[in-house]
Write a protein that holds these residues in place. Structure first.
Motif, PDB file in Angstrom:
ATOM      1  N   GLY A 901       0.813  -1.220   0.000  1.00 31.94           N
ATOM      2  CA  GLY A 901       0.000   0.000   0.000  1.00 31.94           C
ATOM      3  C   GLY A 901       0.839   1.259   0.000  1.00 31.94           C
ATOM      4  O   GLY A 901       0.521   2.248  -0.688  1.00 31.94           O
ATOM      5  N   ILE A 902       1.938   1.242   0.769  1.00 34.47           N
ATOM      6  CA  ILE A 902       2.837   2.412   0.779  1.00 34.47           C
ATOM      7  C   ILE A 902       3.420   2.630  -0.622  1.00 34.47           C
ATOM      8  O   ILE A 902       3.475   3.760  -1.127  1.00 34.47           O
ATOM      9  CB  ILE A 902       3.959   2.205   1.816  1.00 34.47           C
ATOM     10  N   GLY A 903       3.838   1.530  -1.252  1.00 35.32           N
ATOM     11  CA  GLY A 903       4.381   1.649  -2.610  1.00 35.32           C
ATOM     12  C   GLY A 903       3.367   2.239  -3.571  1.00 35.32           C
ATOM     13  O   GLY A 903       3.702   3.109  -4.407  1.00 35.32           O
ATOM     14  N   SER A 905       0.804   4.218  -2.892  1.00 33.56           N
ATOM     15  CA  SER A 905       0.571   5.634  -2.606  1.00 33.56           C
ATOM     16  C   SER A 905       1.735   6.495  -3.073  1.00 33.56           C
ATOM     17  O   SER A 905       1.540   7.595  -3.617  1.00 33.56           O
ATOM     18  CB  SER A 905       0.330   5.828  -1.103  1.00 33.56           C
ATOM     19  N   LEU A 906       2.972   6.009  -2.882  1.00 35.33           N
ATOM     20  CA  LEU A 906       4.138   6.768  -3.362  1.00 35.33           C
ATOM     21  C   LEU A 906       4.118   6.887  -4.891  1.00 35.33           C
ATOM     22  O   LEU A 906       4.446   7.946  -5.460  1.00 35.33           O
ATOM     23  CB  LEU A 906       5.420   6.078  -2.896  1.00 35.33           C
ATOM     24  N   LEU A 907       3.777   5.793  -5.570  1.00 29.46           N
ATOM     25  CA  LEU A 907       3.710   5.806  -7.029  1.00 29.46           C
ATOM     26  C   LEU A 907       2.680   6.817  -7.513  1.00 29.46           C
ATOM     27  O   LEU A 907       2.928   7.625  -8.430  1.00 29.46           O
ATOM     28  CB  LEU A 907       3.377   4.401  -7.527  1.00 29.46           C
ATOM     29  N   ASN A 908       1.507   6.799  -6.881  1.00 29.52           N
ATOM     30  CA  ASN A 908       0.444   7.735  -7.296  1.00 29.52           C
ATOM     31  C   ASN A 908       0.787   9.175  -6.936  1.00 29.52           C
ATOM     32  O   ASN A 908       0.432  10.113  -7.658  1.00 29.52           O
ATOM     33  CB  ASN A 908      -0.881   7.334  -6.647  1.00 29.52           C
ATOM     34  N   LEU A 909       1.477   9.347  -5.777  1.00 33.29           N
ATOM     35  CA  LEU A 909       1.881  10.700  -5.390  1.00 33.29           C
ATOM     36  C   LEU A 909       2.830  11.293  -6.434  1.00 33.29           C
ATOM     37  O   LEU A 909       2.718  12.472  -6.802  1.00 33.29           O
ATOM     38  CB  LEU A 909       2.546  10.651  -4.014  1.00 33.29           C
ATOM     39  N   GLY A 910       3.745  10.477  -6.928  1.00 32.64           N
ATOM     40  CA  GLY A 910       4.647  10.942  -7.980  1.00 32.64           C
ATOM     41  C   GLY A 910       3.901  11.306  -9.246  1.00 32.64           C
ATOM     42  O   GLY A 910       4.235  12.292  -9.928  1.00 32.64           O
ATOM     43  N   ASN A 911       2.876  10.524  -9.592  1.00 32.03           N
ATOM     44  CA  ASN A 911       2.089  10.822 -10.790  1.00 32.03           C
ATOM     45  C   ASN A 911       1.345  12.142 -10.640  1.00 32.03           C
ATOM     46  O   ASN A 911       1.235  12.939 -11.596  1.00 32.03           O
ATOM     47  CB  ASN A 911       1.101   9.701 -11.073  1.00 32.03           C
ATOM     48  N   ASP A 921      11.647   4.812  -3.420  1.00 27.85           N
ATOM     49  CA  ASP A 921      11.007   4.309  -2.194  1.00 27.85           C
ATOM     50  C   ASP A 921       9.859   3.359  -2.534  1.00 27.85           C
ATOM     51  O   ASP A 921       9.641   2.351  -1.845  1.00 27.85           O
ATOM     52  CB  ASP A 921      10.484   5.478  -1.358  1.00 27.85           C
ATOM     53  N   ALA A 922       9.127   3.714  -3.609  1.00 23.23           N
ATOM     54  CA  ALA A 922       8.018   2.841  -4.010  1.00 23.23           C
ATOM     55  C   ALA A 922       8.546   1.481  -4.448  1.00 23.23           C
ATOM     56  O   ALA A 922       8.002   0.426  -4.073  1.00 23.23           O
ATOM     57  CB  ALA A 922       7.218   3.492  -5.132  1.00 23.23           C
ATOM     58  N   GLU A 923       9.623   1.474  -5.269  1.00 23.72           N
ATOM     59  CA  GLU A 923      10.192   0.204  -5.717  1.00 23.72           C
ATOM     60  C   GLU A 923      10.680  -0.635  -4.533  1.00 23.72           C
ATOM     61  O   GLU A 923      10.481  -1.851  -4.497  1.00 23.72           O
ATOM     62  CB  GLU A 923      11.345   0.477  -6.688  1.00 23.72           C
ATOM     63  N   ALA A 924      11.311   0.024  -3.561  1.00 23.65           N
ATOM     64  CA  ALA A 924      11.804  -0.698  -2.381  1.00 23.65           C
ATOM     65  C   ALA A 924      10.638  -1.355  -1.631  1.00 23.65           C
ATOM     66  O   ALA A 924      10.749  -2.491  -1.140  1.00 23.65           O
ATOM     67  CB  ALA A 924      12.567   0.251  -1.465  1.00 23.65           C
ATOM     68  N   ALA A 925       9.525  -0.640  -1.536  1.00 25.29           N
ATOM     69  CA  ALA A 925       8.366  -1.198  -0.831  1.00 25.29           C
ATOM     70  C   ALA A 925       7.797  -2.404  -1.578  1.00 25.29           C
ATOM     71  O   ALA A 925       7.509  -3.449  -0.970  1.00 25.29           O
ATOM     72  CB  ALA A 925       7.284  -0.137  -0.665  1.00 25.29           C
ATOM     73  N   PHE A 926       7.653  -2.268  -2.930  1.00 26.15           N
ATOM     74  CA  PHE A 926       7.114  -3.399  -3.713  1.00 26.15           C
ATOM     75  C   PHE A 926       8.067  -4.600  -3.656  1.00 26.15           C
ATOM     76  O   PHE A 926       7.636  -5.753  -3.526  1.00 26.15           O
ATOM     77  CB  PHE A 926       6.910  -2.981  -5.175  1.00 26.15           C
ATOM     78  N   ASN A 947       3.145  -6.645 -11.159  1.00 24.11           N
ATOM     79  CA  ASN A 947       2.463  -5.576 -11.910  1.00 24.11           C
ATOM     80  C   ASN A 947       2.911  -4.203 -11.422  1.00 24.11           C
ATOM     81  O   ASN A 947       3.195  -3.301 -12.214  1.00 24.11           O
ATOM     82  CB  ASN A 947       0.953  -5.738 -11.738  1.00 24.11           C
ATOM     83  N   ASN A 948       2.992  -4.054 -10.077  1.00 25.56           N
ATOM     84  CA  ASN A 948       3.392  -2.765  -9.511  1.00 25.56           C
ATOM     85  C   ASN A 948       4.838  -2.420  -9.859  1.00 25.56           C
ATOM     86  O   ASN A 948       5.169  -1.254 -10.150  1.00 25.56           O
ATOM     87  CB  ASN A 948       3.200  -2.776  -7.999  1.00 25.56           C
ATOM     88  N   LEU A 949       5.730  -3.429  -9.833  1.00 25.26           N
ATOM     89  CA  LEU A 949       7.116  -3.176 -10.236  1.00 25.26           C
ATOM     90  C   LEU A 949       7.181  -2.819 -11.721  1.00 25.26           C
ATOM     91  O   LEU A 949       8.025  -1.992 -12.156  1.00 25.26           O
ATOM     92  CB  LEU A 949       7.976  -4.406  -9.934  1.00 25.26           C
ATOM     93  N   GLY A 950       6.297  -3.407 -12.534  1.00 24.32           N
ATOM     94  CA  GLY A 950       6.217  -3.010 -13.941  1.00 24.32           C
ATOM     95  C   GLY A 950       5.850  -1.545 -14.092  1.00 24.32           C
ATOM     96  O   GLY A 950       6.407  -0.815 -14.940  1.00 24.32           O
ATOM     97  N   ASP A 951       4.907  -1.069 -13.246  1.00 25.82           N
ATOM     98  CA  ASP A 951       4.524   0.347 -13.291  1.00 25.82           C
ATOM     99  C   ASP A 951       5.716   1.260 -12.940  1.00 25.82           C
ATOM    100  O   ASP A 951       5.868   2.350 -13.507  1.00 25.82           O
ATOM    101  CB  ASP A 951       3.369   0.601 -12.314  1.00 25.82           C
ATOM    102  N   ILE A 952       6.538   0.812 -11.952  1.00 26.37           N
ATOM    103  CA  ILE A 952       7.711   1.606 -11.566  1.00 26.37           C
ATOM    104  C   ILE A 952       8.623   1.822 -12.787  1.00 26.37           C
ATOM    105  O   ILE A 952       9.035   2.950 -13.117  1.00 26.37           O
ATOM    106  CB  ILE A 952       8.492   0.902 -10.436  1.00 26.37           C
TER     107      ILE A 952
END
Length: 1006
Positions: A901-903, A905-911, A921-926, A947-952
């Motif tokens: 979840g933290i990953g 939120s960080l990904l969306n915050l960057g967007n 930080d998002a990649e580290a969390a995922f 999937n989330n790491l693919g988004d990163i």
């Protein structure tokens, strides 16, 4: 296996008797409608073999044969008795009997003596038999099958009752040959000296002329039958002699049921006869012998009804009564009589409630037996009535016993005015009269009329108060106990308060207010009543008062070195602390309950009191389990599991099936919690097996409340199993289990259990709605949680209230995503914050962390609809707070979910902010989640992480990372697609394909 087989045979026997009675009633109605019923002509052969020449002699068969011959003659049979027959004479007797039986309606054979079985044939053993007889058994012994076949051809109804010795009279290694050239067969194993019995005969098809056969055995097939004292009758013969006289138009099946249960009671449950039959019409045996009259007639009449009642009781209840009789040292007959007086329709279905009844009434029976000698009176009529009452109680005729004591009290009241001539005579009379009132009070208690019992004890107290200090104490104490029993059974708070008043009266008897052993015992008993009242009140003041009294009692018992009463008071203290602790958010009382339970075990050593030790281990497990629910990592769960497993070493299925099932159920609850906490599918499957095993004993027909409890718990286990499988099969099976539980747990009768089932059903609908994206299922989930909240109000049940808000928040969050209605997110946030009003990090760390994680998740999805960076920052803060408690070792799945979840939120915050500064930080969390979300154990979660790491990497490529980042993104998306396919979760696959196509297009542009 032996227990299961025995249960199966008994059930078949009972099923036959039910069908037999129905057929008899039908035929009787036809016969009476057409013409006057015709009596049947019967012939009988009675054989008694005692004086064996070459093998062990038997003292009783001659007595059995003599008495049975007289009985059958009195019943109208043309009866012939023979004793001590060699092979030639015995075969001639049977051939002659077969010839004489032609033209008769019923042929009856009774055999008492040695009998063996070999190669599927049963043999009667003549008195001249020796080892050489076994080499030509058909000639030297007497095969039973030939006799049966001959009689079936000529007599409509054949009855054979075999009281045959099962002690093998021949050498252990001896074998039997039907003829000298035939193959050899071993002799069937029997019981040890001096037991008797026989194996079942084969069911050969009846001839057309036959109306059926009855073959009765002194014991169940393969089981021993007791021989009885030398010079008397065997238990089987005694029962036949006593109850065949009951056939004044009574159907034969009922009489044989009486015989079966008479032997069962007479032998203290060690022997139970067995019948193999194929009758197809009603039997009449002419004029029966004279029945007992007067007091004995009344006792015998109720005794026979008791025997028929026992025959219908299921085996688990029999086992409970037998164990209570053995442990408490009271007659089995009297204990069954108590249950009959209660009435089968009022008999508790729950084994724990039945145990309370048995314990209370066994104690009353012990007291009555121990005080028998204190009953002294000069009135011969009262002496007779009291003696008859004692005899009736021993025979289980409890209602009749009370009638005799009613008459005795009536006699007392008639003579009250004639005893005031002298002080000494007055004293003797008053004490004797008090004893009669107390005796009737005891009998009232045995028929569960506690209100009348309390009144009679009060009368006995008033008569003895002036004359005897010890008796006034005893009678007032018994009045208090009866009032407590009445109040507990009926919910009458006035009766419970009067019980407390009675105990306070007793305390006034103690000189100078001395705090001695009697003071401690009386106050301990008073505190038990206070606890009963406190459990029914919303406030805890009475429970607190009870705890304080138990602690004061412990000081006295410690000083007096009274370990038995100390352990009882300590156990009571632990129970009341557990009750208080379950209502409070602070786990302090639960910790105290655990300490108190462990202290109890120190005074209940396994080698001296194994069953009490096992009970305390189970109670310790309950306290540890309750405590574990207030911990971040459930540290006490493994200790609870160990306590239950120790209890099961004494509570075995064979020795104590009801208690065994109870502990299996409790163990299952602990294994479910451990399995979910440790992400251990094997433990959850073991829990499901434990619940299914418990349900083999806790059937709906016999124990409906316990059945519903275990069905509810099985649903919990299946819900845990569903975490490892993306299908819906386990979830739907769990929903069925909860629905089953709700057929018993209605809100009116079981509000707490009803609310628990509603809560769990809501969780199942929640998962089903999540997996199928079915808004209707999620609406059902929300409705179930809201229903549970009708019982779970915050002031009375703060923990359950908070739990229902947390669960509702989870459902509303999912509903917001499925319906795309942001207002549901707002409702979910409110629900989580309500839960956090009660869940505090200091007292409920795990629940607090889960609620924080749920709040963070909902804030994340709300930000997706309002594009608010502030909301995302609140989401990240809430989840990071949760991770201060949820560690990868203690709660791996919850930890990984929070990291994911933290990953996100960080990904969306960057967007939102159009920056790549949060991607690391998002990649580290995922990446961290992959410590838990492995492809083998949790393929769906692993696929989401891929999937989330693919988004990163896609985002990095978009921010200038180049083709290499895009290629990595495609690799992760392909992994995700494979994971979704393996998990059976097809919904996100089209979206994943779209992502892959878009990335490929961006690579082409480069």
């Amino acid at each position: 296996m032996a227990f299961v087989e025995t249960t199966k045979r008994n059930l078949l026997r009972q099923a036959w008797l039910t069908a037999f009675v129905a057929a008899l009633l039908c035929l009787a109605a036809t016969a009476l409608a057409g013409a006057e019923t015709k009596s049947l002509k019967g012939v009988a052969l009675i054989i008694g073999q005692s004086k064996y020449e070459h093998i062990a002699a038997l003292p009783n068969p001659a007595n059995d044969a003599r008495d049975m011959a007289k009985m059958l003659t009195d019943l109208g049979f043309d009866a012939r008795s023979v004793t001590d027959r060699d092979a030639t004479k015995l075969k001639r007797d049977l051939e002659r009997f077969t010839e004489d039986a032609e033209g008769a309606d019923v042929a009856f054979i009774y055999y008492s003596g040695h009998g063996i079985e070999a190669g599927g044939e049963n043999y009667l053993v003549p008195v001249d038999a020796d080892v050489s007889s076994l080499r030509d058994a058909d000639a030297a012994l007497v095969p039973i099958s030939a006799i049966m076949d001959a009689l079936k051809k000529t007599v409509p109804v054949t009855i054979v009752l075999l009281d045959a010795c099962r002690t093998n009279p021949f050498p252990q290694d001896a074998v039997v040959r039907r003829a000298p050239t035939a193959s050899a067969s071993p002799i069937g194993a029997g019981g040890l000296e001096p037991v008797r019995g026989a194996r079942a005969l084969g069911n050969a098809p009846a001839a057309d002329a036959s109306l059926g056969t009855v073959v009765g055995f002194a014991a169940e097939p393969g089981r021993p039958a007791l021989d009885g004292a030398a010079g008397e009758n065997s238990p089987y013969a005694s029962a036949l002699l006593r109850h065949l006289a009951a056939m004044k138009g009574t159907e034969f099946g009922s009489v044989m049921r009486m015989v079966t249960e008479e032997v069962y009671l007479d032998t203290k449950a060690r022997q139970r006869p067995w019948v193999n039959e194929s009758l197809r019409r009603l039997l009449y045996f002419g004029v029966a012998p004279a029945e007992p009259t007067g007091d004995d007639g009344l006792i015998t009449g109720e005794r026979r009804q008791l025997l028929l009642t026992i025959s219908d009781l299921p085996d688990p209840k029999r086992a409970q009564v037998e164990l209570a009789s053995l442990q408490e040292g009271v007659p089995l007959d009297a204990l069954y009589g108590v249950l009959k007086a209660l009435g089968t329709e009022k008999m508790p279905e729950d084994p724990s409630d039945l145990q309370k009844v048995l314990d209370a009434q066994a104690e009353r029976l012990k007291k009555m037996m121990s005080e028998r000698a204190a009953l002294r009176t000069d009135d011969p009529e009262i002496k007779r009535l009291v003696a008859s009452a004692d005899k009736a109680i021993r025979q289980g005729a409890i209602v009749t016993a009370r009638k005799f004591l009613d008459d005795a009290v009536g006699r007392v009241e008639q003579t009250n005015d004639a005893v005031d001539e002298a002080e000494d005579l007055v004293k003797q009379k008053r004490l004797a009269d008090a004893a009669i009132y107390a005796r009737r009070a005891d009998a009232s208690g045995l028929v569960f009329d506690y209100k009348s019992a309390a009144g009679d004890y009060a009368k006995a107290f008033s008569l003895a108060e002036k004359w005897d200090d010890k008796l006034r104490w005893n009678y007032k104490n018994q009045e208090a106990e009866a009032l407590n029993a009445y109040g507990y059974a009926t919910g009458d708070l006035d009766a419970l308060q009067r019980s407390i008043d009675a105990y306070r009266t007793i305390l006034n008897f103690i000189p100078n207010g001395e705090q001695n052993r009697d003071w401690a015992i009386t106050r301990n008993n008073m505190a038990v009543v206070l606890q009963t009242i406190g459990e029914r009140e919303t406030e805890t003041a009475r429970l607190e008062e009870a705890a304080q009294i138990f602690r004061a009692s412990l000081v006295v018992f410690e000083r007096e070195k009274d370990d038995l009463n100390w352990a009882a008071a300590q156990n009571n203290l632990a129970n009341v602390l557990l009750k208080i602790g379950e209502r409070e958010s602070d786990p302090k009382r639960l910790n105290e309950a655990v300490v108190a339970m462990r202290a109890t075990l120190e005074k209940r050593p396994r080698e001296k009191v194994p069953l009490d030790w096992a009970a305390s281990q189970n109670n310790l497990g309950l306290a540890l389990y309750a405590l574990s629910e207030r911990e971040a990592a459930g540290e006490h769960l493994t200790q609870a599991e160990a306590a239950y497993r120790l209890a099961l070493e004494e509570y075995t299925r064979e020795k104590a099936p009801v208690e065994w099932a109870m502990v299996e159920n409790n163990l299952g609850n602990t294994l479910v919690s451990l399995g979910i906490q440790l992400n251990d599918k094997a433990k959850i499957n073991e829990a499901a097996d434990a619940f299914r095993a418990a349900l083999e004993v806790r059937t709906r027909e016999t124990f409906p409340v316990s059945w519903a409890t275990s069905r509810l718990n099985l649903g919990n286990a299946l819900s845990g199993v569903a975490r490892f499988d993306m299908g819906t099969g386990a979830l739907e099976e769990a929903a069925t289990a909860y629905d089953d539980a709700l057929t018993v747990f209605t809100r009116q009768r079981f509000p707490m259990d009803w609310a628990s089932a509603q809560n769990n059903l809501g969780s199942i609908y929640q998962t089903l709605g999540q997996r199928t994206r079915d808004a209707a299922k999620l609406e059902q989930s929300a409705a179930a949680f809201q229903a549970a909240r009708q019982v779970y109000v915050r002031r009375k049940f703060p923990q359950d209230w908070a739990m229902s808000h947390y669960n509702l928040g989870n459902t509303l969050q999912l509903l917001g995503g499925v319906t795309d209605k942001p207002e549901h997110y707002g409702e979910a946030i409110a629900a989580y914050r309500d839960a956090l009003r009660e869940y505090k990090r200091e007292t409920n760390p795990r629940q607090w962390a889960l609620a924080q994680a749920g709040l963070g998740s909902t804030l994340h999805w709300l930000s997706m609809s309002n594009a608010d960076p502030k909301t995302l920052l609140e989401s990240i803060a809430a989840r990071r707070a949760a991770l201060e408690v949820l560690t990868v070792d203690a709660a791996p799945v919850d930890w990984a979910n929070a990291q994911n979840g933290i990953g996100m939120s960080l990904l969306n915050l960057g967007n939102l902010e159009r920056t790549d500064k949060y991607l690391g930080d998002a990649e580290a969390a995922f990446t961290a989640t992959l410590k838990v979300f492995t492809r083998e154990s949790l393929p769906m979660q692993w696929a989401l992480a891929q999937n989330n790491l693919g988004d990163i990497h896609w985002n990095r490529g978009s921010y200038g990372g180049g083709k290499a980042e895009y290629q990595k993104a495609i690799e992760f998306f392909e992994n995700a697609k494979q994971g979704f396919t393996e998990a059976g979760y097809t919904i996100p696959i089209p979206l994943t394909d779209q992502k892959i196509d878009l990335v490929k297009k961006q690579i082409a542009k480069k």
